[in-house]
Design an enzyme around this catalytic site. Structure first.
Site, PDB file in Angstrom:
ATOM      1  N   HIS A 206      58.224  49.593 -20.241  1.00  0.00           N
ATOM      2  CA  HIS A 206      57.572  50.468 -20.813  1.00  0.00           C
ATOM      3  C   HIS A 206      58.138  49.351 -21.912  1.00  0.00           C
ATOM      4  O   HIS A 206      57.362  50.325 -23.187  1.00  0.00           O
ATOM      5  CB  HIS A 206      58.865  51.092 -20.857  1.00  0.00           C
ATOM      6  CG  HIS A 206      60.268  50.981 -21.904  1.00  0.00           C
ATOM      7  ND1 HIS A 206      61.638  50.857 -21.112  1.00  0.00           N
ATOM      8  CD2 HIS A 206      60.370  51.673 -22.842  1.00  0.00           C
ATOM      9  CE1 HIS A 206      62.290  50.777 -22.507  1.00  0.00           C
ATOM     10  NE2 HIS A 206      61.805  50.607 -23.032  1.00  0.00           N
TER      11      HIS A 206
HETATM   12  C1  UD1 Z   1      61.525  53.687 -27.584  1.00  0.00           C
HETATM   13  C2  UD1 Z   1      62.895  52.616 -27.766  1.00  0.00           C
HETATM   14  C3  UD1 Z   1      63.464  52.048 -26.726  1.00  0.00           C
HETATM   15  C4  UD1 Z   1      64.197  52.337 -26.065  1.00  0.00           C
HETATM   16  C5  UD1 Z   1      63.359  53.524 -25.477  1.00  0.00           C
HETATM   17  C6  UD1 Z   1      63.607  54.623 -24.184  1.00  0.00           C
HETATM   18  C7  UD1 Z   1      62.494  52.117 -30.547  1.00  0.00           C
HETATM   19  C8  UD1 Z   1      62.072  50.841 -31.552  1.00  0.00           C
HETATM   20  N1  UD1 Z   1      62.439  51.864 -29.319  1.00  0.00           N
HETATM   21  O1  UD1 Z   1      60.899  53.232 -27.420  1.00  0.00           O
HETATM   22  O2  UD1 Z   1      64.643  50.701 -27.938  1.00  0.00           O
HETATM   23  O3  UD1 Z   1      64.460  51.577 -25.002  1.00  0.00           O
HETATM   24  O4  UD1 Z   1      62.678  54.495 -26.402  1.00  0.00           O
HETATM   25  O5  UD1 Z   1      62.750  54.849 -23.768  1.00  0.00           O
HETATM   26  O6  UD1 Z   1      63.077  53.524 -31.141  1.00  0.00           O
HETATM   27  N2  UD1 Z   1      56.302  59.525 -25.861  1.00  0.00           N
HETATM   28  C9  UD1 Z   1      56.353  60.676 -25.095  1.00  0.00           C
HETATM   29  N3  UD1 Z   1      57.439  61.125 -24.564  1.00  0.00           N
HETATM   30  C10 UD1 Z   1      58.131  61.370 -25.255  1.00  0.00           C
HETATM   31  C11 UD1 Z   1      58.530  59.427 -25.267  1.00  0.00           C
HETATM   32  C12 UD1 Z   1      57.492  59.368 -26.314  1.00  0.00           C
HETATM   33  O7  UD1 Z   1      55.037  60.662 -25.018  1.00  0.00           O
HETATM   34  O8  UD1 Z   1      59.619  61.750 -24.538  1.00  0.00           O
HETATM   35  C13 UD1 Z   1      55.359  58.586 -26.126  1.00  0.00           C
HETATM   36  C14 UD1 Z   1      55.064  58.651 -27.770  1.00  0.00           C
HETATM   37  O9  UD1 Z   1      54.301  59.372 -28.148  1.00  0.00           O
HETATM   38  C15 UD1 Z   1      54.180  57.339 -27.797  1.00  0.00           C
HETATM   39  C16 UD1 Z   1      55.738  56.263 -26.341  1.00  0.00           C
HETATM   40  O10 UD1 Z   1      55.935  57.378 -25.941  1.00  0.00           O
HETATM   41  O11 UD1 Z   1      52.816  57.351 -27.674  1.00  0.00           O
HETATM   42  C17 UD1 Z   1      56.448  55.771 -27.134  1.00  0.00           C
HETATM   43  O12 UD1 Z   1      57.762  56.339 -27.540  1.00  0.00           O
HETATM   44  P1  UD1 Z   1      58.461  55.716 -29.224  1.00  0.00           P
HETATM   45  O13 UD1 Z   1      59.514  57.136 -29.029  1.00  0.00           O
HETATM   46  O14 UD1 Z   1      57.914  55.410 -30.097  1.00  0.00           O
HETATM   47  O15 UD1 Z   1      59.289  54.342 -28.174  1.00  0.00           O
HETATM   48  P2  UD1 Z   1      59.372  54.469 -27.341  1.00  0.00           P
HETATM   49  O16 UD1 Z   1      58.723  52.829 -26.320  1.00  0.00           O
HETATM   50  O17 UD1 Z   1      59.938  55.214 -25.736  1.00  0.00           O
END
Ligand code: UD1
Length: 381
Positions: A206
């Site tokens: 991811h």
């Molecule tokens: C975040 C953390 C990362 C961790 C990861 C574990 C930061 C910078 N990164 O990355 O260190 O390893 O979590 O999962 O904080 N999304 C959904 N549903 C959710 C959560 C996220 O659809 O429940 C989507 C968001 O809309 C976004 C993408 O996933 O487009 C990324 O989510 P985000 O929280 O920004 O960072 P992660 O890549 O999950």
């Protein structure tokens, strides 16, 4: 002892770190411990489900920040958390890991003059292109109490000039959660996906560096489909990755790895424990595979958890399909190592955190704890 403690969490990997701390603080004293969820992760499969699995009490409130750019997400946590902390008036705030919510919460708490502890302090990849690395560095500069999971983390903090009085080598809370839950896992997830113990590859990817560039992602998927010809490949897909996969031609996602939604914590532990090989870019999974002795290929140029490479089963693999396939073939029949002997990875890190919070911890030198932890592992084995 503080009068009131608040833990702030926001994303999936925070929750396995929070669970043992909740239990240890409860066992240590009756001090109220409130949980604030920032809402950085909001899907049930990424958040609410984990509260049930890990038996964590419901959060006192959810800030509902959701998705956004790094600046938006960090700023929104700060704006929404400040009045909550002013209302709850804790005298200790605990933050976990390295996600955007971690840094945002540490900044708010420290500026309100509240003592702040960072659980999983001192990890460094020395790769500033990773957003998590910036979060780690700044949270450690900001927080008052730094709970380090491993000896190298202590050394990193010292090298950065952080005084010893702020650093406590407590061990790894992620491993606390793993040990506490091993007895609860079953073979059901393997049956569900038609897998044989020791007969499949488990994949999680991811990190933006692996999934945001369609060329890199397509190359890795091509390798996974070749690995899939040699045995089943199961790939629980993070929401970030799911979006990127949806943008690729179906050719890359069909007929190779079996793509499924993110799985609950206990299912994931069961799947990791019985895998022949794990391919990942997650921080926590590098640790879990090391503890369980499962060969792990980490698709990254570096790791903030070098102990998993030095003393565990982890190998770093550059993000290209050919290298991944070669590494997979090299490790799939590798002999399993003996029990994990990393100091502080013993299921008691959260107890040590509770001792520090309660003011009952004796200050121990790193070498003292290393000796003690190694002795304990040897005695147990
Ligand atoms: C975040 C953390 C990362 C961790 C990861 C574990 C930061 C910078 N990164 O990355 O260190 O390893 O979590 O999962 O904080 N999304 C959904 N549903 C959710 C959560 C996220 O659809 O429940 C989507 C968001 O809309 C976004 C993408 O996933 O487009 C990324 O989510 P985000 O929280 O920004 O960072 P992660 O890549 O999950």
């Amino acid at each position: 002892m503080p009068r009131r403690i608040v833990s702030v969490v926001g994303a999936r990997p925070n929750l396995m770190k929070l669970a043992p701390v909740v239990r240890a603080l409860r066992a240590h004293s009756a001090v109220p411990h409130y949980i604030v969820h920032t809402g950085q992760h909001y899907d049930t499969a990424m958040s609410a489900g984990f509260f049930g699995d890990l038996r964590i009490p419901k959060p006192t409130c959810n800030l509902g920040v959701g998705s956004g750019s790094h600046a938006q997400q960090t700023a929104l946590v700060m704006q929404r958390l400040e009045p909550v902390l002013e209302g709850l008036e804790p005298d200790l705030v605990l933050v976990y890991g390295d996600v955007n919510s971690t840094l945002a919460a540490a900044l708010v708490a420290v500026k309100l003059g509240i003592r702040t502890g960072h659980v999983e302090a001192g990890l460094r990849s020395y790769d500033r292109t990773m957003p998590e690395e910036i979060n780690r560095e700044l949270t450690d500069r900001t927080a008052d109490i730094l709970f380090a999971p491993s000896a190298d983390a202590v050394e990193n903090l010292r090298r950065e000039g952080i005084p010893d009085e702020r650093i406590y080598f407590v061990g790894n809370v992620m491993i606390d959660s793993l040990i506490a839950n091993l007895g609860w896992i079953s073979g059901a997830p393997l049956v569900r996906y038609g897998l044989e113990p020791g007969g499949y590859t488990l994949v999680t990817l991811h990190r933006p560096s692996n999934v945001d560039d369609p060329g890199v992602l397509a190359d890795l998927l091509t390798a996974l489909s070749l690995i899939g010809r040699e045995g089943p490949v199961l790939f629980p897909v993070h929401p970030r990755t799911r979006r990127r996969l949806d943008d690729l031609p179906p050719l890359y996602t069909e007929g190779g790895a079996t793509l499924i939604d993110p799985v609950p914590y206990l299912d994931m532990l069961a799947l990791v424990r019985s895998a022949q090989v794990v391919i990942t870019d997650s921080g926590g999974i590098q640790e879990e595979t090391t503890y369980l002795g499962v060969p792990c290929l980490t698709v990254r140029p570096n790791t903030e958890r070098p102990v998993t490479v030095r003393e565990g089963t982890n190998r770093l693999v550059p993000p290209n399909g050919e290298a991944l396939l070669r590494a997979y073939r090299a490790v799939r029949h590798a002999p399993r190592p003996g029990p994990c002997r990393i100091p502080g990875w013993d299921g008691r890190a959260a107890e040590r955190i509770a001792d520090v919070v309660g003011g009952t911890a004796e200050r121990r030198s790193v070498s003292d704890l290393v000796r003690r932890a190694t002795g304990e592992v040897a005695a147990a084995g």
